[in-house]
Write a protein that holds these residues in place. Structure first.
Motif, PDB file in Angstrom:
ATOM      1  N   GLU A 156      16.041  20.012   5.997  1.00  0.00           N
ATOM      2  CA  GLU A 156      17.026  20.094   4.922  1.00  0.00           C
ATOM      3  C   GLU A 156      18.404  19.813   5.489  1.00  0.00           C
ATOM      4  O   GLU A 156      18.784  20.364   6.519  1.00  0.00           O
ATOM      5  CB  GLU A 156      17.011  21.491   4.313  1.00  0.00           C
ATOM      6  CG  GLU A 156      17.096  21.495   2.796  1.00  0.00           C
ATOM      7  CD  GLU A 156      16.944  22.893   2.257  1.00  0.00           C
ATOM      8  OE1 GLU A 156      17.740  23.744   2.635  1.00  0.00           O
ATOM      9  OE2 GLU A 156      15.992  23.125   1.481  1.00  0.00           O
ATOM     10  N   GLY A 184      13.526  19.952  -1.132  1.00  0.00           N
ATOM     11  CA  GLY A 184      12.961  18.612  -1.255  1.00  0.00           C
ATOM     12  C   GLY A 184      11.483  18.608  -0.928  1.00  0.00           C
ATOM     13  O   GLY A 184      10.863  19.641  -0.718  1.00  0.00           O
ATOM     14  N   SER A 210      10.459  15.523   4.310  1.00  0.00           N
ATOM     15  CA  SER A 210      11.564  14.634   3.972  1.00  0.00           C
ATOM     16  C   SER A 210      12.894  15.323   4.260  1.00  0.00           C
ATOM     17  O   SER A 210      12.962  16.529   4.423  1.00  0.00           O
ATOM     18  CB  SER A 210      11.494  14.247   2.497  1.00  0.00           C
ATOM     19  OG  SER A 210      11.707  15.390   1.687  1.00  0.00           O
ATOM     20  N   THR A 211      13.942  14.536   4.338  1.00  0.00           N
ATOM     21  CA  THR A 211      15.289  15.078   4.476  1.00  0.00           C
ATOM     22  C   THR A 211      16.027  14.843   3.181  1.00  0.00           C
ATOM     23  O   THR A 211      16.244  13.699   2.777  1.00  0.00           O
ATOM     24  CB  THR A 211      16.039  14.395   5.637  1.00  0.00           C
ATOM     25  OG1 THR A 211      15.362  14.670   6.850  1.00  0.00           O
ATOM     26  CG2 THR A 211      17.468  14.923   5.729  1.00  0.00           C
ATOM     27  N   ASP A 212      16.420  15.901   2.515  1.00  0.00           N
ATOM     28  CA  ASP A 212      17.132  15.810   1.250  1.00  0.00           C
ATOM     29  C   ASP A 212      18.557  16.266   1.470  1.00  0.00           C
ATOM     30  O   ASP A 212      18.793  17.334   2.017  1.00  0.00           O
ATOM     31  CB  ASP A 212      16.466  16.676   0.184  1.00  0.00           C
ATOM     32  CG  ASP A 212      15.083  16.162  -0.162  1.00  0.00           C
ATOM     33  OD1 ASP A 212      14.986  15.012  -0.598  1.00  0.00           O
ATOM     34  OD2 ASP A 212      14.121  16.921   0.030  1.00  0.00           O
ATOM     35  N   LEU A 236      20.444  13.509  -2.773  1.00  0.00           N
ATOM     36  CA  LEU A 236      20.375  12.133  -2.298  1.00  0.00           C
ATOM     37  C   LEU A 236      19.154  11.894  -1.432  1.00  0.00           C
ATOM     38  O   LEU A 236      18.723  12.770  -0.680  1.00  0.00           O
ATOM     39  CB  LEU A 236      21.629  11.782  -1.487  1.00  0.00           C
ATOM     40  CG  LEU A 236      22.996  12.052  -2.123  1.00  0.00           C
ATOM     41  CD1 LEU A 236      24.100  11.655  -1.152  1.00  0.00           C
ATOM     42  CD2 LEU A 236      23.133  11.314  -3.433  1.00  0.00           C
ATOM     43  N   ASP A 237      18.648  10.692  -1.534  1.00  0.00           N
ATOM     44  CA  ASP A 237      17.661  10.182  -0.597  1.00  0.00           C
ATOM     45  C   ASP A 237      18.312   8.972   0.049  1.00  0.00           C
ATOM     46  O   ASP A 237      18.293   7.872  -0.501  1.00  0.00           O
ATOM     47  CB  ASP A 237      16.377   9.788  -1.324  1.00  0.00           C
ATOM     48  CG  ASP A 237      15.317   9.242  -0.379  1.00  0.00           C
ATOM     49  OD1 ASP A 237      15.529   9.302   0.852  1.00  0.00           O
ATOM     50  OD2 ASP A 237      14.282   8.752  -0.866  1.00  0.00           O
ATOM     51  N   GLY A 238      18.918   9.180   1.196  1.00  0.00           N
ATOM     52  CA  GLY A 238      19.717   8.125   1.806  1.00  0.00           C
ATOM     53  C   GLY A 238      20.968   7.896   0.979  1.00  0.00           C
ATOM     54  O   GLY A 238      21.747   8.813   0.725  1.00  0.00           O
ATOM     55  N   ARG A 289      20.789   6.732  -2.144  1.00  0.00           N
ATOM     56  CA  ARG A 289      20.387   6.693  -3.544  1.00  0.00           C
ATOM     57  C   ARG A 289      20.329   8.110  -4.122  1.00  0.00           C
ATOM     58  O   ARG A 289      19.863   9.044  -3.487  1.00  0.00           O
ATOM     59  CB  ARG A 289      19.023   6.008  -3.691  1.00  0.00           C
ATOM     60  CG  ARG A 289      18.743   5.509  -5.111  1.00  0.00           C
ATOM     61  CD  ARG A 289      17.606   4.509  -5.116  1.00  0.00           C
ATOM     62  NE  ARG A 289      17.933   3.279  -4.415  1.00  0.00           N
ATOM     63  CZ  ARG A 289      18.604   2.275  -4.948  1.00  0.00           C
ATOM     64  NH1 ARG A 289      19.044   2.364  -6.196  1.00  0.00           N
ATOM     65  NH2 ARG A 289      18.853   1.189  -4.260  1.00  0.00           N
ATOM     66  N   VAL A 333      18.949  11.013  -6.294  1.00  0.00           N
ATOM     67  CA  VAL A 333      17.636  11.433  -6.792  1.00  0.00           C
ATOM     68  C   VAL A 333      17.807  12.261  -8.068  1.00  0.00           C
ATOM     69  O   VAL A 333      17.146  12.011  -9.082  1.00  0.00           O
ATOM     70  CB  VAL A 333      16.872  12.240  -5.725  1.00  0.00           C
ATOM     71  CG1 VAL A 333      15.518  12.693  -6.273  1.00  0.00           C
ATOM     72  CG2 VAL A 333      16.696  11.418  -4.462  1.00  0.00           C
TER      73      VAL A 333
END
Length: 389
Positions: free
Chosen positions: A3, A17, A21-23, A45-47, A49, A51
């Motif tokens: 995280e 998340g 994954s890294t959220d 965000l995901d990168g 983008r 979410v």
């Protein structure tokens, strides 16, 4: 699960998340250059983008609806005047129209036409602010100077008539505060002509700019179905193909007259993107100037007469309820008034345009890039006080 939390403004809150994954949770606001006033946006965000997006409101809340219940019918005009500080005259209208309907009042003809004229001038003032500030948010500083030049011309004549620069307090239950100054209609006509001559600047300087079009075309698309589902109204909804305008569909003031029906144009687009919203705003400004000219023509033919009615010292609305709504510059404003026969409302519920419009950000922002967030947010044309009331 990993995280990452990033805080901007008020700090960040954790977001859970997916496993492995890294959220990133990014807080924009409540005080941040990328937001209008003290709106807060909580983005996951995901990168690069987005979410999920959650507008977090309430930082400006002043409890206007509760204060309505402790003020008499003259005093609540002042409270309603301020929630959308760019549409002060239009805000007053909903209150006085609702009270007048409860009392069965018929306002003098000159007052009706003057109200309509001032409502359209206020619409132009509102739109000029966004026509100038939106390009500024995308990096273009020049348009805001042109916008404020036009705003000053209109501010001068409105201040001359009402005595107020932003909060006019010119409406009264039963009409208007007082009659217009001598020669005022001619000065308004000159100011309208000056503003009209400046509008091609926005067509050429903004809409003709390839950078502006690249940042707005196809970005932040709001479908008609989404606009209907969220109760979006005003130029934002019409840019998505929702052909709704209370001035035409449920006329009030002088909008149902033959003189104005022939002039009023409901500007719509089908694309629903940031560019379409700006185009609707610009074309609606042109039409508001046309309506103002039509009102000036009509007022020139009216004989001198009263602009208000004599009221009792203590004004009480009869027991009952009514709903009045108006096509404010930013969308539909509604006032649900409930009276128990006292000099204060038992309940006055305000439906403000920005409150409903801003909800659509939860649909617009997910799936878009963080870089487009400012372009989408600015194209929603809202006032934070109109959200928080």
């Amino acid at each position: 699960m990993r995280e990452t939390t990033v805080g901007i403004g008020a700090g960040a809150e954790n977001f859970t998340g997916g496993a492995g994954s890294t959220d990133m949770v990014l807080n924009i606001g409540p005080q941040h250059p990328a937001t209008h006033g003290v709106l807060r946006l909580k983005l996951a965000l995901d990168g690069e983008r987005i979410v999920t997006a959650e507008p977090v409101i309430g930082y400006m809340h002043r409890g206007a609806e509760k204060l309505f219940e402790a003020r008499d019918y003259r005093q609540i005009i002042m409270l309603a005047n301020r929630h959308d500080w760019l549409s002060a005259f239009a805000n007053e209208l909903g209150v006085v129209l609702g009270v007048e309907r409860m009392l069965g009042m018929e306002v003098p003809e000159r007052a009706v036409w003057i109200r309509t004229l001032l409502a359209e001038l206020n619409r132009v003032l509102n739109h000029l602010m966004f026509l100038g500030s939106y390009p500024l948010e995308l990096g273009g500083i020049t348009p805001i100077f042109h916008a404020f030049t036009g705003r000053e011309d209109l501010q001068h004549v409105l201040e001359e008539a009402s005595g107020g620069r932003m909060h006019y307090m010119f409406n009264r239950v039963g009409g208007l505060k007082e009659d217009l100054p001598a020669g005022w209609l001619g000065r308004v006509r000159a100011a309208v002509a000056v503003v009209r001559s400046q509008l091609p600047v926005f067509e050429e300087l903004v809409l003709g700019n390839e950078i502006f079009r690249a940042r707005t075309a196809g970005v932040g698309v709001l479908t008609r179905a989404q606009a209907e589902a969220y109760g979006v109204s005003g130029p934002i909804a019409r840019a998505s193909g929702l052909d709704l305008d209370l001035r035409r569909d449920e006329p009030y003031l002088a909008y149902g007259s033959d003189e104005l029906r022939a002039v009023l144009t409901v500007v719509t687009r089908e694309e629903g993107d940031c560019l379409a919203r700006f185009e609707c705003l610009l074309e609606q400004t042109v039409n508001a100037l046309d309506l103002a000219d039509a009102c000036l023509d009509k007022l020139a033919t009216l004989a001198p007469g009263p602009v208000n009615l004599r009221l009792p010292k203590v004004l009480k609305a009869p027991e009952g309820s009514t709903y009045a709504w108006t096509e404010n510059p930013l969308g539909v404003n509604g006032y649900y008034l409930v009276s128990r026969g006292d000099k204060t409302p038992w309940r006055l519920k305000l439906r403000s345009a920005s409150f409903n419009n801003i909800q659509a950000l939860t649909e617009l922002l997910p799936g878009t890039l963080v870089a487009d967030m400012v372009a989408i947010l600015g194209s929603m044309f809202f006032v934070v006080g109109d959200i928080d009331k």
